[in-house]
Design a protein around this motif. Sequence first.
Motif, PDB file in Angstrom:
ATOM      1  N   PHE A  19      55.500  44.475  74.158  1.00 42.33           N
ATOM      2  CA  PHE A  19      56.244  43.463  74.893  1.00 42.33           C
ATOM      3  C   PHE A  19      55.332  42.421  75.534  1.00 42.33           C
ATOM      4  O   PHE A  19      55.623  41.227  75.527  1.00 42.33           O
ATOM      5  CB  PHE A  19      57.107  44.141  75.963  1.00 42.33           C
ATOM      6  N   ALA A  20      54.216  42.863  76.099  1.00 38.15           N
ATOM      7  CA  ALA A  20      53.327  41.941  76.808  1.00 38.15           C
ATOM      8  C   ALA A  20      52.853  40.803  75.912  1.00 38.15           C
ATOM      9  O   ALA A  20      52.812  39.643  76.328  1.00 38.15           O
ATOM     10  CB  ALA A  20      52.133  42.702  77.380  1.00 38.15           C
TER      11      ALA A  20
ATOM     12  N   ARG B 271      56.229  38.679  74.515  1.00 38.36           N
ATOM     13  CA  ARG B 271      57.083  37.906  75.422  1.00 38.36           C
ATOM     14  C   ARG B 271      56.835  36.404  75.341  1.00 38.36           C
ATOM     15  O   ARG B 271      57.791  35.618  75.204  1.00 38.36           O
ATOM     16  CB  ARG B 271      56.919  38.410  76.857  1.00 38.36           C
TER      17      ARG B 271
ATOM     18  N   ILE C  69      58.335  35.036  72.100  1.00 43.18           N
ATOM     19  CA  ILE C  69      59.793  34.936  72.138  1.00 43.18           C
ATOM     20  C   ILE C  69      60.218  33.735  72.977  1.00 43.18           C
ATOM     21  O   ILE C  69      61.103  32.960  72.597  1.00 43.18           O
ATOM     22  CB  ILE C  69      60.402  36.240  72.695  1.00 43.18           C
ATOM     23  N   ASP C  70      59.578  33.573  74.136  1.00 40.72           N
ATOM     24  CA  ASP C  70      59.909  32.449  75.020  1.00 40.72           C
ATOM     25  C   ASP C  70      59.691  31.113  74.313  1.00 40.72           C
ATOM     26  O   ASP C  70      60.522  30.198  74.409  1.00 40.72           O
ATOM     27  CB  ASP C  70      59.049  32.510  76.283  1.00 40.72           C
TER      28      ASP C  70
ATOM     29  N   GLN D 125      58.845  50.127  74.777  1.00 46.69           N
ATOM     30  CA  GLN D 125      58.479  48.821  74.252  1.00 46.69           C
ATOM     31  C   GLN D 125      59.596  48.246  73.376  1.00 46.69           C
ATOM     32  O   GLN D 125      59.880  47.045  73.423  1.00 46.69           O
ATOM     33  CB  GLN D 125      57.177  48.916  73.453  1.00 46.69           C
TER      34      GLN D 125
ATOM     35  N   LEU E 171      62.277  46.946  75.786  1.00 45.54           N
ATOM     36  CA  LEU E 171      61.866  45.725  76.476  1.00 45.54           C
ATOM     37  C   LEU E 171      61.945  44.497  75.564  1.00 45.54           C
ATOM     38  O   LEU E 171      62.445  43.441  75.955  1.00 45.54           O
ATOM     39  CB  LEU E 171      60.444  45.883  77.012  1.00 45.54           C
ATOM     40  N   ILE E 172      61.456  44.651  74.337  1.00 50.99           N
ATOM     41  CA  ILE E 172      61.455  43.531  73.396  1.00 50.99           C
ATOM     42  C   ILE E 172      62.880  43.140  73.013  1.00 50.99           C
ATOM     43  O   ILE E 172      63.264  41.961  73.079  1.00 50.99           O
ATOM     44  CB  ILE E 172      60.638  43.871  72.144  1.00 50.99           C
TER      45      ILE E 172
ATOM     46  N   HIS F  10      64.771  41.531  75.939  1.00 47.04           N
ATOM     47  CA  HIS F  10      64.352  40.157  76.252  1.00 47.04           C
ATOM     48  C   HIS F  10      64.930  39.172  75.236  1.00 47.04           C
ATOM     49  O   HIS F  10      65.387  38.082  75.619  1.00 47.04           O
ATOM     50  CB  HIS F  10      62.827  40.079  76.271  1.00 47.04           C
TER      51      HIS F  10
ATOM     52  N   GLN G  38      52.371  36.704  67.079  1.00 47.36           N
ATOM     53  CA  GLN G  38      51.329  37.092  68.012  1.00 47.36           C
ATOM     54  C   GLN G  38      49.985  36.538  67.546  1.00 47.36           C
ATOM     55  O   GLN G  38      49.673  36.535  66.360  1.00 47.36           O
ATOM     56  CB  GLN G  38      51.241  38.620  68.101  1.00 47.36           C
TER      57      GLN G  38
END
Length: 266
Positions: free
Chosen positions: A36-37, A40, A43-44, A67, A70-71, A74, A235
Amino acid sequence: MWDGMKRWIPFLKSPPSVSVIRLSGAIGVGPRGIDFASLRPVIDKAVRAKPEAIALEINSPGGSAVQSSLIAGHIRSLADDKSIPVLAFVEDVAASGGYWLASAADEIFVDHSSVIGSIGVISAGFGLHGLIDRYGIERRVHTAGDSKSMLDPFKPEKKEDVARLETLLENIHDAFKDQIRTRRGAKLAETDLFNGEIWVGERGIAVGLADGIGHLVPEVKRRFGDKVKIRRFGQRKSFLSRFGAEIVDGAVGSFEERAAYARFGL
């Protein structure tokens, strides 16, 4: 030059765009995996591009339930807030946590040979107490708290430790089932889909875990026209990974990831 001019001429309509987010690898495992870190900001950024839709390009055998949650959470939160439809396209596999990610989409598309499902939770390890006994090795562990050394692989397995672990796994499994029921709802078949079974292609569609056979580019063009802009977001790789350098942690992570894919014959 022409593309730059169009941005300054208000009556010229830009072609529609779709933001593609690639979710590839084991979840929460190793430096090449999904977490997720690092996802994020990806995704944003994909949402800030104001696309007509978000497409998730998924190829994952699963991994961390947290994880995954969270993903997926979001993605759904932003998509709901901006009223952006989300489409998932499964490549080789979206199983376990990988399917949790796919469930964030409004529609899920698979290939004829894609593996999906495995809605269950697993904990695996080794028991090495016999090995250290054979070589006369003495294990010394001191704890404050009776459960601090639960399921120590260098000690014989205890029934009470196994019972605690099974309770933990059931709790995580319940959260997984709630996610799938909430996202897939009435599409799900009445058969037991939460026993860890996997399905391939059309069989996954038949039980309600997917909506159709489809690949990303043809499906996006069918919906938004041949002039649709497909913008990919992913990523960033570290300096070391870009130049092929590996450290011990990376090698171990790669081995774990390979083992996760192997469970599905991939």
